[in-house]
Design a protein around this motif. Structure first.
Motif, PDB file in Angstrom:
ATOM      1  N   LYS A 282      31.936  24.516  -9.395  1.00 55.69           N
ATOM      2  CA  LYS A 282      32.771  23.436  -8.873  1.00 55.69           C
ATOM      3  C   LYS A 282      32.382  22.152  -9.592  1.00 55.69           C
ATOM      4  O   LYS A 282      31.199  21.879  -9.784  1.00 55.69           O
ATOM      5  CB  LYS A 282      32.587  23.276  -7.365  1.00 55.69           C
TER       6      LYS A 282
ATOM      7  N   SER B  66      33.054  19.111  -8.512  1.00 57.65           N
ATOM      8  CA  SER B  66      32.865  17.993  -7.593  1.00 57.65           C
ATOM      9  C   SER B  66      31.566  18.209  -6.819  1.00 57.65           C
ATOM     10  O   SER B  66      31.173  19.339  -6.536  1.00 57.65           O
ATOM     11  CB  SER B  66      34.042  17.894  -6.629  1.00 57.65           C
ATOM     12  N   HIS B  67      30.915  17.110  -6.519  1.00 58.39           N
ATOM     13  CA  HIS B  67      29.670  17.159  -5.769  1.00 58.39           C
ATOM     14  C   HIS B  67      29.643  15.934  -4.861  1.00 58.39           C
ATOM     15  O   HIS B  67      30.035  14.843  -5.279  1.00 58.39           O
ATOM     16  CB  HIS B  67      28.475  17.141  -6.727  1.00 58.39           C
ATOM     17  N   PRO B  68      29.207  16.087  -3.605  1.00 65.14           N
ATOM     18  CA  PRO B  68      29.268  14.952  -2.677  1.00 65.14           C
ATOM     19  C   PRO B  68      28.369  13.777  -3.056  1.00 65.14           C
ATOM     20  O   PRO B  68      28.694  12.633  -2.745  1.00 65.14           O
ATOM     21  CB  PRO B  68      28.836  15.542  -1.339  1.00 65.14           C
ATOM     22  N   LYS B  69      27.267  14.025  -3.773  1.00 70.45           N
ATOM     23  CA  LYS B  69      26.336  12.945  -4.071  1.00 70.45           C
ATOM     24  C   LYS B  69      26.261  12.575  -5.550  1.00 70.45           C
ATOM     25  O   LYS B  69      25.762  11.512  -5.880  1.00 70.45           O
ATOM     26  CB  LYS B  69      24.939  13.316  -3.590  1.00 70.45           C
TER      27      LYS B  69
ATOM     28  N   HIS C 239      27.132  15.740 -12.885  1.00 75.66           N
ATOM     29  CA  HIS C 239      27.203  17.122 -12.409  1.00 75.66           C
ATOM     30  C   HIS C 239      27.554  18.068 -13.558  1.00 75.66           C
ATOM     31  O   HIS C 239      27.016  19.171 -13.643  1.00 75.66           O
ATOM     32  CB  HIS C 239      28.207  17.228 -11.267  1.00 75.66           C
TER      33      HIS C 239
ATOM     34  N   GLU D  82      39.258  21.317 -10.644  1.00 75.61           N
ATOM     35  CA  GLU D  82      38.360  21.363  -9.493  1.00 75.61           C
ATOM     36  C   GLU D  82      37.193  22.312  -9.736  1.00 75.61           C
ATOM     37  O   GLU D  82      36.087  22.070  -9.268  1.00 75.61           O
ATOM     38  CB  GLU D  82      39.122  21.789  -8.248  1.00 75.61           C
TER      39      GLU D  82
END
Length: 97
Positions: free
Chosen positions: A6, A8-11, A17, A78
């Motif tokens: 993926k 996307s990463h929340p942090k 990433h 994504e």
């Protein structure tokens, strides 16, 4: 390695990433190349496939993996699927003149 990454990463920022993903792939290849070779095998070769998912993945050279990861980042995908399978490699002997 058969894995869907993926992007996307929340942090983490996307670029950071993506760098982490490239490092993970590079580390996996290095680990596989350092494994002991069976007899009559010259080196470890790799079958690589990459794509949006497993069904539409296409075969690529190992040297082109980073290019496809960067392309997935620039297309704002994504996620993407990556498969790297180690196989025995044999050198072609050239006749001495």
């Amino acid at each position: 390695m058969k894995k869907t990454f993926k992007l996307s990463h929340p942090k983490l920022a996307v670029a950071r990433h993506v760098d982490a993903i490239k490092h993970e792939v590079k580390k996996y290849i290095r680990r596989e190349r350092n494994k002991a070779l069976p007899e009559d095998v010259d080196y470890w070769d790799f079958d690589c496939r990459i794509g949006a998912d497993e069904a539409c993945s296409e075969a690529v050279q190992i040297s082109e993996i980073n290019k496809f990861i960067t392309e997935a980042e620039s297309n704002e995908a994504e996620s993407f699927y990556l498969e790297i399978i180690a196989k025995p490699g044999y050198r072609n002997s050239t006749p001495a003149e």
